[in-house]
Every structure is written in structure tokens, then in C-alpha cells.
Scaffold this motif. Structure first.
Motif, PDB file in Angstrom:
ATOM      1  N   THR A   1       0.841  -1.203   0.000  1.00  0.00           N
ATOM      2  CA  THR A   1       0.000   0.000   0.000  1.00  0.00           C
ATOM      3  C   THR A   1       0.873   1.248   0.000  1.00  0.00           C
ATOM      4  O   THR A   1       0.570   2.227  -0.675  1.00  0.00           O
ATOM      5  CB  THR A   1      -0.938   0.009   1.222  1.00  0.00           C
ATOM      6  OG1 THR A   1      -1.791  -1.138   1.161  1.00  0.00           O
ATOM      7  CG2 THR A   1      -1.777   1.272   1.279  1.00  0.00           C
ATOM      8  N   LEU A   2       1.961   1.211   0.743  1.00  0.00           N
ATOM      9  CA  LEU A   2       2.865   2.361   0.810  1.00  0.00           C
ATOM     10  C   LEU A   2       3.752   2.466  -0.433  1.00  0.00           C
ATOM     11  O   LEU A   2       4.406   3.482  -0.629  1.00  0.00           O
ATOM     12  CB  LEU A   2       3.761   2.253   2.045  1.00  0.00           C
ATOM     13  CG  LEU A   2       3.058   2.331   3.390  1.00  0.00           C
ATOM     14  CD1 LEU A   2       4.069   2.149   4.510  1.00  0.00           C
ATOM     15  CD2 LEU A   2       2.305   3.636   3.547  1.00  0.00           C
ATOM     16  N   GLY A   3       3.765   1.435  -1.257  1.00  0.00           N
ATOM     17  CA  GLY A   3       4.704   1.353  -2.370  1.00  0.00           C
ATOM     18  C   GLY A   3       4.344   2.153  -3.599  1.00  0.00           C
ATOM     19  O   GLY A   3       4.559   1.697  -4.715  1.00  0.00           O
ATOM     20  N   HIS A   4       3.827   3.334  -3.420  1.00  0.00           N
ATOM     21  CA  HIS A   4       3.525   4.213  -4.557  1.00  0.00           C
ATOM     22  C   HIS A   4       3.978   5.621  -4.201  1.00  0.00           C
ATOM     23  O   HIS A   4       3.607   6.137  -3.142  1.00  0.00           O
ATOM     24  CB  HIS A   4       2.021   4.191  -4.844  1.00  0.00           C
ATOM     25  CG  HIS A   4       1.661   4.823  -6.133  1.00  0.00           C
ATOM     26  ND1 HIS A   4       1.678   6.187  -6.324  1.00  0.00           N
ATOM     27  CD2 HIS A   4       1.298   4.286  -7.313  1.00  0.00           C
ATOM     28  CE1 HIS A   4       1.326   6.459  -7.567  1.00  0.00           C
ATOM     29  NE2 HIS A   4       1.096   5.322  -8.183  1.00  0.00           N
ATOM     30  N   PRO A   5       4.760   6.253  -5.065  1.00  0.00           N
ATOM     31  CA  PRO A   5       5.285   7.593  -4.750  1.00  0.00           C
ATOM     32  C   PRO A   5       4.206   8.620  -4.407  1.00  0.00           C
ATOM     33  O   PRO A   5       4.396   9.434  -3.500  1.00  0.00           O
ATOM     34  CB  PRO A   5       6.043   8.002  -6.017  1.00  0.00           C
ATOM     35  CG  PRO A   5       6.336   6.731  -6.722  1.00  0.00           C
ATOM     36  CD  PRO A   5       5.244   5.766  -6.351  1.00  0.00           C
ATOM     37  N   ALA A   6       3.081   8.585  -5.097  1.00  0.00           N
ATOM     38  CA  ALA A   6       2.027   9.563  -4.819  1.00  0.00           C
ATOM     39  C   ALA A   6       1.448   9.347  -3.425  1.00  0.00           C
ATOM     40  O   ALA A   6       1.160  10.309  -2.704  1.00  0.00           O
ATOM     41  CB  ALA A   6       0.925   9.471  -5.874  1.00  0.00           C
ATOM     42  N   ARG A   7       1.304   8.095  -3.029  1.00  0.00           N
ATOM     43  CA  ARG A   7       0.759   7.824  -1.690  1.00  0.00           C
ATOM     44  C   ARG A   7       1.733   8.268  -0.613  1.00  0.00           C
ATOM     45  O   ARG A   7       1.324   8.838   0.410  1.00  0.00           O
ATOM     46  CB  ARG A   7       0.437   6.342  -1.538  1.00  0.00           C
ATOM     47  CG  ARG A   7      -0.739   5.927  -2.375  1.00  0.00           C
ATOM     48  CD  ARG A   7      -1.095   4.472  -2.142  1.00  0.00           C
ATOM     49  NE  ARG A   7      -1.550   3.939  -3.414  1.00  0.00           N
ATOM     50  CZ  ARG A   7      -1.191   2.782  -3.923  1.00  0.00           C
ATOM     51  NH1 ARG A   7      -0.396   1.971  -3.268  1.00  0.00           N
ATOM     52  NH2 ARG A   7      -1.654   2.395  -5.092  1.00  0.00           N
ATOM     53  N   ILE A   8       3.008   8.040  -0.839  1.00  0.00           N
ATOM     54  CA  ILE A   8       4.024   8.488   0.125  1.00  0.00           C
ATOM     55  C   ILE A   8       3.982  10.006   0.227  1.00  0.00           C
ATOM     56  O   ILE A   8       4.014  10.565   1.328  1.00  0.00           O
ATOM     57  CB  ILE A   8       5.431   8.004  -0.270  1.00  0.00           C
ATOM     58  CG1 ILE A   8       5.520   6.479  -0.184  1.00  0.00           C
ATOM     59  CG2 ILE A   8       6.507   8.671   0.580  1.00  0.00           C
ATOM     60  CD1 ILE A   8       5.412   5.918   1.217  1.00  0.00           C
ATOM     61  N   ARG A   9       3.889  10.691  -0.903  1.00  0.00           N
ATOM     62  CA  ARG A   9       3.858  12.157  -0.888  1.00  0.00           C
ATOM     63  C   ARG A   9       2.632  12.665  -0.129  1.00  0.00           C
ATOM     64  O   ARG A   9       2.733  13.603   0.670  1.00  0.00           O
ATOM     65  CB  ARG A   9       3.868  12.705  -2.322  1.00  0.00           C
ATOM     66  CG  ARG A   9       3.943  14.205  -2.388  1.00  0.00           C
ATOM     67  CD  ARG A   9       5.253  14.711  -1.805  1.00  0.00           C
ATOM     68  NE  ARG A   9       5.271  16.158  -1.823  1.00  0.00           N
ATOM     69  CZ  ARG A   9       5.629  16.922  -0.791  1.00  0.00           C
ATOM     70  NH1 ARG A   9       6.032  16.379   0.334  1.00  0.00           N
ATOM     71  NH2 ARG A   9       5.611  18.230  -0.889  1.00  0.00           N
TER      72      ARG A   9
END
Length: 114
Positions: free
Chosen positions: A15-23
Motif C-alpha cells: 500500500t505504501l509502495g507508490h510515490p504519490a501515496r508516500i507524498r
């Protein structure tokens, strides 16, 4: 039969493995944001940002509230912000180690013979 903890952890990190979600999580670590405030900082089309917010909501990492026509998002737990801080510290250490290795390699390399 319940799902093993290691599998749940793997799903969590996916779930955390997407740059947009981390941002988005980084921005929400600072304070609550309206969707309109997030848009210029994540560089996504509104529909795609909504999809990413839905993924984070389903994972119970963020919650939303509506005020008038605006939807505001916040983290469900300060531990999410702490996880991002720990990840940054780990990456800083890894990158510092790589920089030292690169410096050592450059120092040990024979001089250019042009």
C-alpha cells in the motif's frame, strides 16, 4: 485460518509502495489538508489523486471529513508520520554509505590517461 502477520505486513508495505501515496502521507504528516491543497503538491490529476486517497483510506492510514464542499484528509495515527521519519533516517544512512563507497572507489581508481 487467520492471515499470517508477515503477509499482512507485506500488504501494508505494498500500500505504501507508490510515490504519490508516500507524498500524500508526507503532506498529511504536517497537518490536515483539503484535496484542493494536496493537488499542486502531488502533481496528479484530480481523479487519480482521488484513487490514491481511496487506497490509503481503505488501508485505514487516513480519514476524511467534509466541510461544506471541501473534503479534508488527515492521518489516522501519528505513528504513520513516525514510520515516514524512520524510513527517511534509514534511507539517509544507506545513501551516506553509498556516497562513502563511491568516494572510496574514485580515490582508488587509476588516473585518467587521455
Amino acid at each position: 485460518m487467520s492471515t499470517p502477520l508477515y503477509q499482512l505486513k507485506a500488504e501494508f508495505f505494498r500500500t505504501l509502495g507508490h510515490p504519490a501515496r508516500i507524498r500524500v502521507l508526507e503532506l498529511l504528516s504536517e497537518r490536515e489538508h483539503a484535496v484542493s491543497e494536496l493537488l499542486p503538491h502531488v502533481g496528479l490529476e484530480p481523479a487519480y489523486l482521488s484513487q490514491q486517497l481511496a487506497v490509503l483510506r481503505r488501508a485505514n492510514l487516513i480519514v476524511s471529513r467534509k466541510e461544506g464542499s471541501a473534503v479534508y484528509y488527515s492521518l489516522t495515527s501519528p505513528q504513520v508520520a513516525e514510520l515516514l521519519r524512520v524510513a527517511r533516517a534509514i534511507l539517509s544512512g544507506v545513501l551516506a554509505g553509498q556516497a562513502e563507497l563511491l568516494a572510496d572507489l574514485r580515490a582508488a581508481a587509476p588516473p585518467d590517461r587521455n
